[in-house]
Design a protein around this motif. Structure first.
Motif, PDB file in Angstrom:
ATOM      1  N   LEU A  24       0.832  -1.201   0.000  1.00 23.73           N
ATOM      2  CA  LEU A  24       0.000   0.000   0.000  1.00 23.73           C
ATOM      3  C   LEU A  24       0.872   1.259   0.000  1.00 23.73           C
ATOM      4  N   LYS A  25       0.346   2.284  -0.666  1.00 28.64           N
ATOM      5  CA  LYS A  25       1.126   3.508  -0.867  1.00 28.64           C
ATOM      6  C   LYS A  25       0.963   4.484   0.294  1.00 28.64           C
ATOM      7  N   THR A  26       1.263   4.041   1.477  1.00 30.45           N
ATOM      8  CA  THR A  26       1.212   4.964   2.614  1.00 30.45           C
ATOM      9  C   THR A  26       2.581   5.601   2.777  1.00 30.45           C
ATOM     10  N   LYS A  27       2.620   6.694   3.524  1.00 29.33           N
ATOM     11  CA  LYS A  27       3.903   7.346   3.770  1.00 29.33           C
ATOM     12  C   LYS A  27       4.675   6.616   4.857  1.00 29.33           C
ATOM     13  N   THR A  28       3.932   5.985   5.770  1.00 30.39           N
ATOM     14  CA  THR A  28       4.597   5.307   6.888  1.00 30.39           C
ATOM     15  C   THR A  28       4.186   3.841   6.962  1.00 30.39           C
ATOM     16  N   LYS A  29       4.886   3.112   7.813  1.00 26.48           N
ATOM     17  CA  LYS A  29       4.643   1.676   7.951  1.00 26.48           C
ATOM     18  C   LYS A  29       3.298   1.386   8.622  1.00 26.48           C
ATOM     19  N   LYS A  72      -4.007   4.548  10.174  1.00 28.35           N
ATOM     20  CA  LYS A  72      -5.403   4.678   9.740  1.00 28.35           C
ATOM     21  C   LYS A  72      -5.521   4.666   8.212  1.00 28.35           C
ATOM     22  N   LYS A  73      -4.600   5.349   7.559  1.00 29.28           N
ATOM     23  CA  LYS A  73      -4.619   5.437   6.095  1.00 29.28           C
ATOM     24  C   LYS A  73      -4.519   4.046   5.460  1.00 29.28           C
ATOM     25  N   ALA A  74      -3.646   3.208   6.022  1.00 32.41           N
ATOM     26  CA  ALA A  74      -3.477   1.857   5.466  1.00 32.41           C
ATOM     27  C   ALA A  74      -4.793   1.096   5.552  1.00 32.41           C
ATOM     28  N   TYR A  75      -5.494   1.284   6.668  1.00 31.08           N
ATOM     29  CA  TYR A  75      -6.773   0.592   6.822  1.00 31.08           C
ATOM     30  C   TYR A  75      -7.783   1.088   5.790  1.00 31.08           C
ATOM     31  N   VAL A 126     -13.369  -1.295  14.436  1.00 30.85           N
ATOM     32  CA  VAL A 126     -14.807  -1.252  14.157  1.00 30.85           C
ATOM     33  C   VAL A 126     -15.036  -0.196  13.088  1.00 30.85           C
ATOM     34  N   LEU A 127     -15.621  -0.626  11.986  1.00 37.98           N
ATOM     35  CA  LEU A 127     -15.885   0.297  10.886  1.00 37.98           C
ATOM     36  C   LEU A 127     -17.351   0.720  10.987  1.00 37.98           C
ATOM     37  N   ASP A 128     -17.591   1.924  11.482  1.00 40.27           N
ATOM     38  CA  ASP A 128     -18.993   2.341  11.616  1.00 40.27           C
ATOM     39  C   ASP A 128     -19.484   2.970  10.303  1.00 40.27           C
ATOM     40  N   ASP A 129     -20.798   3.239  10.229  1.00 40.48           N
ATOM     41  CA  ASP A 129     -21.387   3.726   8.983  1.00 40.48           C
ATOM     42  C   ASP A 129     -20.731   5.016   8.485  1.00 40.48           C
ATOM     43  N   ALA A 130     -20.520   5.946   9.401  1.00 43.64           N
ATOM     44  CA  ALA A 130     -19.999   7.255   8.989  1.00 43.64           C
ATOM     45  C   ALA A 130     -18.619   7.116   8.351  1.00 43.64           C
ATOM     46  N   PRO A 190     -16.897 -15.253  21.119  1.00 43.59           N
ATOM     47  CA  PRO A 190     -15.447 -15.266  21.376  1.00 43.59           C
ATOM     48  C   PRO A 190     -14.950 -13.833  21.589  1.00 43.59           C
ATOM     49  N   LEU A 191     -14.049 -13.671  22.501  1.00 39.26           N
ATOM     50  CA  LEU A 191     -13.529 -12.338  22.816  1.00 39.26           C
ATOM     51  C   LEU A 191     -12.331 -12.042  21.920  1.00 39.26           C
ATOM     52  N   ALA A 192     -12.374 -10.902  21.191  1.00 41.62           N
ATOM     53  CA  ALA A 192     -11.261 -10.557  20.318  1.00 41.62           C
ATOM     54  C   ALA A 192     -10.153  -9.861  21.091  1.00 41.62           C
ATOM     55  N   HIS A 193     -10.531  -9.174  22.153  1.00 42.54           N
ATOM     56  CA  HIS A 193      -9.527  -8.453  22.927  1.00 42.54           C
ATOM     57  C   HIS A 193     -10.031  -8.265  24.343  1.00 42.54           C
ATOM     58  N   SER A 194      -9.106  -8.264  25.300  1.00 42.27           N
ATOM     59  CA  SER A 194      -9.545  -8.198  26.693  1.00 42.27           C
ATOM     60  C   SER A 194      -9.935  -6.781  27.105  1.00 42.27           C
ATOM     61  N   LEU A 195      -9.509  -5.766  26.342  1.00 41.18           N
ATOM     62  CA  LEU A 195      -9.880  -4.385  26.684  1.00 41.18           C
ATOM     63  C   LEU A 195     -11.105  -3.947  25.882  1.00 41.18           C
ATOM     64  N   PRO A 196     -12.010  -3.209  26.492  1.00 38.65           N
ATOM     65  CA  PRO A 196     -13.199  -2.754  25.762  1.00 38.65           C
ATOM     66  C   PRO A 196     -12.896  -1.496  24.944  1.00 38.65           C
ATOM     67  N   ILE A 197     -11.891  -1.559  24.113  1.00 39.97           N
ATOM     68  CA  ILE A 197     -11.446  -0.388  23.330  1.00 39.97           C
ATOM     69  C   ILE A 197     -11.328  -0.811  21.868  1.00 39.97           C
ATOM     70  N   ASN A 198     -11.679   0.086  20.959  1.00 43.18           N
ATOM     71  CA  ASN A 198     -11.477  -0.174  19.532  1.00 43.18           C
ATOM     72  C   ASN A 198     -10.760   1.009  18.888  1.00 43.18           C
ATOM     73  N   ASN A 199     -10.341   0.781  17.666  1.00 49.60           N
ATOM     74  CA  ASN A 199      -9.907   1.868  16.783  1.00 49.60           C
ATOM     75  C   ASN A 199      -8.854   2.799  17.380  1.00 49.60           C
ATOM     76  N   VAL A 200      -7.747   2.245  17.781  1.00 45.55           N
ATOM     77  CA  VAL A 200      -6.638   3.100  18.206  1.00 45.55           C
ATOM     78  C   VAL A 200      -5.717   3.274  16.996  1.00 45.55           C
ATOM     79  N   PHE A 201      -5.767   4.463  16.406  1.00 45.04           N
ATOM     80  CA  PHE A 201      -5.027   4.698  15.161  1.00 45.04           C
ATOM     81  C   PHE A 201      -4.008   5.814  15.315  1.00 45.04           C
ATOM     82  N   ARG A 202      -3.086   5.864  14.354  1.00 43.51           N
ATOM     83  CA  ARG A 202      -2.241   7.053  14.221  1.00 43.51           C
ATOM     84  C   ARG A 202      -2.418   7.581  12.799  1.00 43.51           C
ATOM     85  N   GLU A 203      -2.090   8.861  12.626  1.00 42.02           N
ATOM     86  CA  GLU A 203      -2.133   9.436  11.286  1.00 42.02           C
ATOM     87  C   GLU A 203      -0.894   8.995  10.520  1.00 42.02           C
ATOM     88  N   ASP A 204      -0.976   9.064   9.194  1.00 46.90           N
ATOM     89  CA  ASP A 204       0.113   8.573   8.338  1.00 46.90           C
ATOM     90  C   ASP A 204       1.188   9.651   8.152  1.00 46.90           C
TER      91      ASP A 204
END
Lengths: 488, 102
Positions: free
Chosen positions: A18-23, A56-59, A290-294, B53-67
């Motif tokens: 994927l063409k992301t800037k970072t890993k 996030k971008k990679a996803y 989790v991919l929500d609708d928005a 089935p439990l995917a993760h023990s913490l009730p947290i999702n979507n921890v991302f960083r910007e590219d």
């Protein structure tokens, strides 16, 4: 001679960078090249105590690609560890997706003969991280470069729906166009942005008795040509081997073979006696997605018209040949440029010829795409109209394209500047025709309707008019003036 | 309780973990691993039919960083802890069976 019927079954495992800037899980820059081991950090080196964080971008890129591959997109995914020991894998496991891939059950359409398409089913497409690179040049050692370790990869697995090398090549080319259109990968095979591993075997009947050969997986394929040839070579090889040994699936193990590009053969690398035990388990360092609708809608809004759809539209709506439509849709920028020119009033076939003939030649000479010359599509449309209106002839159009590429001036201004406009002024041309008639009375007699030399003499008179106007008379208008005057 | 792990199973697990065990250790770990598995098997008594089935023990999702790229380690530092390296690469015993990318 035995009576043999068979077909080849090919499934592909594909890795697209994927063409992301970072890993994928750290902020090290990605990218081809770079001095060895300079694009690494404690996370991608697998140091103890570090935590990966998702890009996030990679996803988003992988969701977009999944959509373009007609997959159903999971609203809930997680990350798993795939364990194996190898020096290019610093953590001794690869972060991947096992039982909950981000997308599955899609298909990709490939063109086959007669304008038809064939659907190749996709089992799943998931996101994972790449490994580093080993090189085996230093005596008793192997060298490891971990720059690539952690680069986001989309792994795509197809069902064994392909039946020969040409279909495999076609799928690879369609996929390349799709991911490039989406802007999610550079998809350069030479640079390893797209890696294909075909799994091949043949099933058939010999003298009414069914047979199946053992599956072979082929590695080291870094061009479309290698992909196509290796599949066809391997089909032939498996058939010959079976006819000789009569040992098939179940009696001989699955194997991995490497493509030797110089000799154009596949070479045995190893047998897979037992399936690898990767001991997958959920990665406790990473939380689920989790991919929500928005968010899903926001990603979907980046979807573009896909290349095969565009290609078909170019044929059905604009009347282009399959070949031309293929050339124009090979790059999204080119396809869109063409469409802009049509919207600006250009004639489809004429603009197509500009781009695929003169344009392509100039672009190849300059080593870039025609679009990169920066000539606005509106100007090319105007050039097309100038030809249609008889202001210039086709050869003048060709030379005007070169001049437009040089200085991006308006084609009409250039045509005037270089004296390429055709004379279409009927009054002026009539006067010239009268002059020619006066100078060549014999030819005029010979050119009258019904005369034996009519055709030849008419041609002569036309030539004289062209000479007097230095080739700038509009031949259609001259021809109608001649016809009118000769029948008077 | 499940039967005791046999020696071949212990050797298989050791191979996956790249551990070299002598016969005495194989016997020792067969006993230890079997007792651990026996302890875990206690969980089988629970009825989990209606449990997701439990995917993760913490009730947290979507921890991302910007590219956005950040600075990397210097190569000296990157190679510093390696058992063996040259000026550019990690050095490992020659790889014969190239099994890159699985």
């Amino acid at each position: 001679m035995a009576n043999v019927k068979y077909k080849t079954l090919v499934g592909l495992e594909i890795h697209v960078q994927l063409k992301t800037k970072t890993k994928m899980f750290c902020s090290c820059p990605t990218g081809f090249g770079g001095e060895p081991n300079t694009r690494v950090c404690p996370v991608c080196l697998g140091m103890p105590g570090v935590l990966p964080v998702m890009n996030k971008k990679a996803y988003e890129f992988s969701v977009l690609a999944g959509l373009a591959l007609n997959c159903s997109i999971s609203r809930f995914t997680k990350w798993d560890r795939k364990s194996y020991y190898y020096p290019d894998l610093p953590k001794n496991y690869q972060i991947s997706q096992y039982d909950l891939p981000m997308s599955e059950h899609g298909y990709i359409e490939i063109p086959i003969d007669g304008g038809e398409t064939k659907k190749i089913r996709i089992l799943r497409a998931h996101l994972e991280e790449d490994a580093g690179k080993n090189s085996h040049t230093a005596g008793n050692y192997s060298q490891v470069d971990l720059n690539r370790a952690g680069t986001p990869l989309l792994e795509i697995v197809t069902e064994p729906d392909l039946s020969n090398g040409s279909e495999v090549r076609s799928l690879a080319q369609q996929l390349q166009r799709i991911v490039r259109y989406l802007g999610v990968s550079e998809a350069d095979m030479q640079k390893g942005h797209m890696r294909f591993e075909p799994n091949i075997n043949i099933v058939g009947e010999i003298d009414g008795k069914e047979f199946k050969t053992a599956i072979a997986e082929i590695k080291n394929l870094n061009s479309f040509r290698a992909l196509e040839r290796s599949v066809d070579y391997e089909t032939k090889r498996q058939l010959e081997e079976y006819l000789e040994t009569r040992k098939g699936m179940g009696q001989v193990p699955k194997t991995t073979r490497g493509w030797d590009a110089d000799r154009e053969i596949t070479v045995h690398q190893r047998s897979k006696e037992a399936a690898n035990d990767y001991r997958y388990f959920p990665d406790p360092d990473l939380v689920p997605v989790v991919l929500d609708d928005a968010w899903f809608e926001q990603i979907k809004s980046n979807m573009v018209e896909l290349p095969l759809a565009k290609e078909r539209k170019f044929v059905s709506e604009y009347g282009l040949s399959d070949y031309d439509a293929g050339v124009l849709t090979s790059e999204r920028t080119m396809a869109e440029y063409f469409e802009d020119a049509i919207k600006a009033g250009g004639d489809a076939k004429r603009v197509c010829n500009f781009l695929t003939q003169t344009g392509l030649k100039l672009a190849n000479e300059a080593g870039k795409s025609f679009v990169e010359f920066g000539v606005e599509a509106e100007k090319l449309a105007k050039l097309s109209k100038m030809v249609s209106d008889g202001d210039i002839n086709a050869s003048a159009a060709t030379s005007l394209i070169s001049k437009m590429v040089e200085n991006n001036e308006d084609p009409m201004v250039l045509a005037e500047k270089f004296n390429l406009l055709q004379k279409s002024d009927t009054g002026e041309l009539e006067a010239i025709v009268d002059q020619v008639f006066a100078d060549n009375p014999q030819a005029v007699d010979d050119a009258r309707p019904g005369s034996k030399k009519e055709k030849k003499s008419k041609g002569f008179l036309m030539g004289q008019v062209m000479q007097k106007t230095k080739g700038q008379a509009n031949p259609k208008i001259v021809s109608s003036i001649l016809a009118k005057k000769l029948s008077e | 309780m499940k039967k005791k792990l046999d020696h071949d199973e212990v050797r298989e697990v050791a191979l996956l973990a790249r551990l070299e065990l002598c016969d005495k250790e194989v016997e020792e770990f067969a006993t230890q691993l079997s007792s651990i598995l026996g302890y875990i098997e206690k969980l089988d008594e629970l009825d989990t039919d209606d449990v997701e089935p439990l995917a993760h023990s913490l009730p947290i999702n979507n921890v991302f960083r910007e590219d956005i790229p950040h600075e990397c380690l210097s190569r000296d530092k990157a190679l510093g802890n390696a058992p063996d390296a040259d000026d550019e690469f990690f050095m490992v015993p020659k790889i014969l069976d190239d099994n890159s990318n699985g």
